[in-house]
Design a protein around this motif. Sequence first.
Motif, PDB file in Angstrom:
ATOM      1  N   UNK A 127       0.844  -1.209   0.000  1.00 12.75           N
ATOM      2  CA  UNK A 127       0.000   0.000   0.000  1.00 12.75           C
ATOM      3  C   UNK A 127       0.871   1.248   0.000  1.00 12.75           C
ATOM      4  N   UNK A 128       0.385   2.345  -0.593  1.00 15.07           N
ATOM      5  CA  UNK A 128       1.180   3.592  -0.619  1.00 15.07           C
ATOM      6  C   UNK A 128       1.465   4.084   0.794  1.00 15.07           C
ATOM      7  N   UNK A 129       2.584   4.784   0.929  1.00 16.30           N
ATOM      8  CA  UNK A 129       2.932   5.368   2.227  1.00 16.30           C
ATOM      9  C   UNK A 129       2.050   6.599   2.495  1.00 16.30           C
ATOM     10  N   UNK A 130       2.252   7.253   3.600  1.00 21.82           N
ATOM     11  CA  UNK A 130       1.379   8.340   4.027  1.00 21.82           C
ATOM     12  C   UNK A 130       1.304   9.462   3.004  1.00 21.82           C
ATOM     13  N   UNK A 131       2.422   9.865   2.422  1.00 21.46           N
ATOM     14  CA  UNK A 131       2.458  10.958   1.453  1.00 21.46           C
ATOM     15  C   UNK A 131       2.614  10.475   0.013  1.00 21.46           C
ATOM     16  N   UNK A 132       2.614   9.159  -0.183  1.00 22.09           N
ATOM     17  CA  UNK A 132       2.800   8.608  -1.516  1.00 22.09           C
ATOM     18  C   UNK A 132       4.221   8.099  -1.724  1.00 22.09           C
TER      19      UNK A 132
ATOM     20  N   UNK B  22      13.523   9.315 -13.689  1.00 14.72           N
ATOM     21  CA  UNK B  22      12.302   9.466 -12.889  1.00 14.72           C
ATOM     22  C   UNK B  22      11.185   8.703 -13.598  1.00 14.72           C
ATOM     23  N   UNK B  23      10.700   7.645 -12.977  1.00 10.43           N
ATOM     24  CA  UNK B  23       9.732   6.764 -13.632  1.00 10.43           C
ATOM     25  C   UNK B  23       8.292   7.150 -13.338  1.00 10.43           C
ATOM     26  N   UNK B  24       7.880   7.121 -12.065  1.00  9.62           N
ATOM     27  CA  UNK B  24       6.479   7.389 -11.737  1.00  9.62           C
ATOM     28  C   UNK B  24       6.329   7.666 -10.247  1.00  9.62           C
ATOM     29  N   UNK B  25       5.133   8.092  -9.891  1.00  9.01           N
ATOM     30  CA  UNK B  25       4.768   8.256  -8.483  1.00  9.01           C
ATOM     31  C   UNK B  25       3.395   7.645  -8.289  1.00  9.01           C
ATOM     32  N   UNK B  26       3.025   7.382  -7.039  1.00  5.32           N
ATOM     33  CA  UNK B  26       1.705   6.810  -6.765  1.00  5.32           C
ATOM     34  C   UNK B  26       1.218   7.244  -5.388  1.00  5.32           C
ATOM     35  N   UNK B  27      -0.091   7.255  -5.249  1.00  5.24           N
ATOM     36  CA  UNK B  27      -0.690   7.573  -3.965  1.00  5.24           C
ATOM     37  C   UNK B  27      -0.432   8.994  -3.486  1.00  5.24           C
ATOM     38  N   UNK B  28      -0.263   9.955  -4.412  1.00  2.00           N
ATOM     39  CA  UNK B  28       0.010  11.333  -4.006  1.00  2.00           C
ATOM     40  C   UNK B  28      -1.236  11.975  -3.387  1.00  2.00           C
TER      41      UNK B  28
ATOM     42  N   UNK C 181       0.329  29.269  -5.357  1.00  2.00           N
ATOM     43  CA  UNK C 181       1.707  28.911  -5.054  1.00  2.00           C
ATOM     44  C   UNK C 181       1.948  27.425  -5.269  1.00  2.00           C
ATOM     45  N   UNK C 182       3.191  27.103  -5.563  1.00  2.00           N
ATOM     46  CA  UNK C 182       3.561  25.689  -5.695  1.00  2.00           C
ATOM     47  C   UNK C 182       3.520  25.025  -4.323  1.00  2.00           C
ATOM     48  N   UNK C 183       2.948  23.826  -4.306  1.00  2.00           N
ATOM     49  CA  UNK C 183       2.761  23.106  -3.040  1.00  2.00           C
ATOM     50  C   UNK C 183       3.629  21.847  -3.027  1.00  2.00           C
ATOM     51  N   UNK C 184       4.385  21.654  -1.974  1.00  2.00           N
ATOM     52  CA  UNK C 184       5.232  20.468  -1.846  1.00  2.00           C
ATOM     53  C   UNK C 184       4.394  19.290  -1.358  1.00  2.00           C
ATOM     54  N   UNK C 185       4.374  18.200  -2.151  1.00  2.00           N
ATOM     55  CA  UNK C 185       3.653  16.991  -1.773  1.00  2.00           C
ATOM     56  C   UNK C 185       4.537  16.019  -1.004  1.00  2.00           C
TER      57      UNK C 185
ATOM     58  N   UNK D  40      14.278   1.520  -7.851  1.00  2.00           N
ATOM     59  CA  UNK D  40      13.696   1.314  -6.527  1.00  2.00           C
ATOM     60  C   UNK D  40      12.484   2.235  -6.330  1.00  2.00           C
ATOM     61  N   UNK D  41      11.571   1.800  -5.432  1.00  2.00           N
ATOM     62  CA  UNK D  41      10.496   2.645  -4.920  1.00  2.00           C
ATOM     63  C   UNK D  41      10.958   3.259  -3.601  1.00  2.00           C
ATOM     64  N   UNK D  42      10.562   4.507  -3.361  1.00  2.00           N
ATOM     65  CA  UNK D  42      10.890   5.175  -2.104  1.00  2.00           C
ATOM     66  C   UNK D  42       9.665   5.919  -1.586  1.00  2.00           C
ATOM     67  N   UNK D  43       9.499   5.883  -0.269  1.00  2.00           N
ATOM     68  CA  UNK D  43       8.396   6.607   0.364  1.00  2.00           C
ATOM     69  C   UNK D  43       8.736   8.084   0.474  1.00  2.00           C
ATOM     70  N   UNK D  44       7.749   8.920   0.202  1.00  2.00           N
ATOM     71  CA  UNK D  44       7.941  10.361   0.317  1.00  2.00           C
ATOM     72  C   UNK D  44       7.752  10.814   1.768  1.00  2.00           C
ATOM     73  N   UNK D  45       8.441  11.889   2.129  1.00  2.00           N
ATOM     74  CA  UNK D  45       8.259  12.485   3.460  1.00  2.00           C
ATOM     75  C   UNK D  45       8.287  13.998   3.297  1.00  2.00           C
ATOM     76  N   UNK D  46       7.939  14.717   4.376  1.00  2.00           N
ATOM     77  CA  UNK D  46       7.917  16.175   4.309  1.00  2.00           C
ATOM     78  C   UNK D  46       9.137  16.813   4.929  1.00  2.00           C
ATOM     79  N   UNK D  47       9.984  16.047   5.556  1.00  2.00           N
ATOM     80  CA  UNK D  47      11.179  16.603   6.200  1.00  2.00           C
ATOM     81  C   UNK D  47      12.423  16.073   5.511  1.00  2.00           C
ATOM     82  N   UNK D  48      13.522  16.835   5.618  1.00  2.00           N
ATOM     83  CA  UNK D  48      14.788  16.398   5.047  1.00  2.00           C
ATOM     84  C   UNK D  48      15.393  15.307   5.914  1.00  2.00           C
TER      85      UNK D  48
END
Length: 417
Positions: free
Chosen positions: A273-278, A297-303, A373-377, A409-417
């Motif tokens: 299943x997608x992670x919290x932020x995709x 850059x291939x694709x993203x999911x669950x944004x 404004x541009x929004x960071x997902x 590879x697939x990687x989970x997105x996060x909002x912090x560095x």
Amino acid sequence: TKLAVAIAGGVIGGILLFILIGITTYLLWKKFYYLLSYQKLTSPVKPTNGNGIFQEQLTSEIQPKSISRSRSVPFIIPPTLHGQDWINLTNEEQVQEKSDPYRIPQSGPRSSFHSLAGAYVVGTINPELYKFPEDKSEMDFPEGSIGRLWFSIEYEQESERLLVSLIKIRKLKPPADSCSPFVKIYLLPDERSYLQSKTKRKTLNPQFDENFIFQVSSKMLFQRTLKFLVYHVDKQKKHHLLGQVVFPLKNETLTEDNKLVIWRDLEKENSEPPSEYGDIQFSLSYNDYLGRLTVVVLRARGLKLQEETHAVSVYIKVSLMNHNKFMKSKKTAAVLGSPNPVYNETFSFKADQTELDTASLCLSVLQSAKGEKTHLLGRVVVGPFMYTRGKELEHWNEMISKPKELIKRWHALCHSM
């Protein structure tokens, strides 16, 4: 004056007569020349009736002289009229004499050329000399391959129709010994409707040759993506997903006169299943000889798109960092209104091998809309131990240990560095 006219008429008449004689002589010579050539090409054939020809001539041409079967194919001059007997001429040609066209041919030993009774053999053709060379792409399967799919696409501008031909799949890896595959075809971002192929029974190399039509405007065409899902039907009629192919149309030149034939390796669908932020999928490769770092850059999911905005577009910014200092960045094209955008875009950065211990890559998924404004997902950072841990660190280290090889590879997105 009359005398001059008479003389001129006589001269013109003589010239025309001379030209006519020349043309007649040339035509007679050409006919005689072709007749001599035909006599040289045709070999003597013994006179016989309809099917009897094949008992003598085809026996010598087709029957094996040893245990191994001959691979040559008889080259046959077919009869001009069916059901007629042969008569012999002085120049050893054979023609057919008129007879009852409804007469049943005499029974005799059948051969693969039985339906051509009345023709005769003038030689053989070796099929090996006329084979097209095999496409190397059909033989070069990567390690761990689960199959390869061939298809073609074409776009009709006037009717605004996208024509998709599903050609074939080779070397499927089914969950069981037998395999009965079929394919579902989507035109993303619409994931609710699809077109489906016929099911091919008990084969790992199905040949489909089926055509499908999607109605899509020329303005929206290059923002759409084709998705092929390959399924296997078991004895209990349950469907098992074997693999998928995702093909964005944005980088293609589609016209009625330009039918593209394409192949792609099947990929396993990410069942987690997608992670919290995709999640985002990309490949890394490093060429130590050229000092070049490549990101696909291939694709993203669950944004998690901002639903209150309209006509939102999503793009990905790839930034190269060194000692946490910005060096260079590149952006993908924007994809409209999909939480599962597909990009398939490649970027390259100059990076010396000595810099790989201090360099890192930051991939940011950004949403934009007109007047807002541009929004960071979300974002993900891959790099050495100095900046990352877990899957991101493993991806970076595997890229270094396998130079020139694309590591996906697939990687989970996060909002912090």
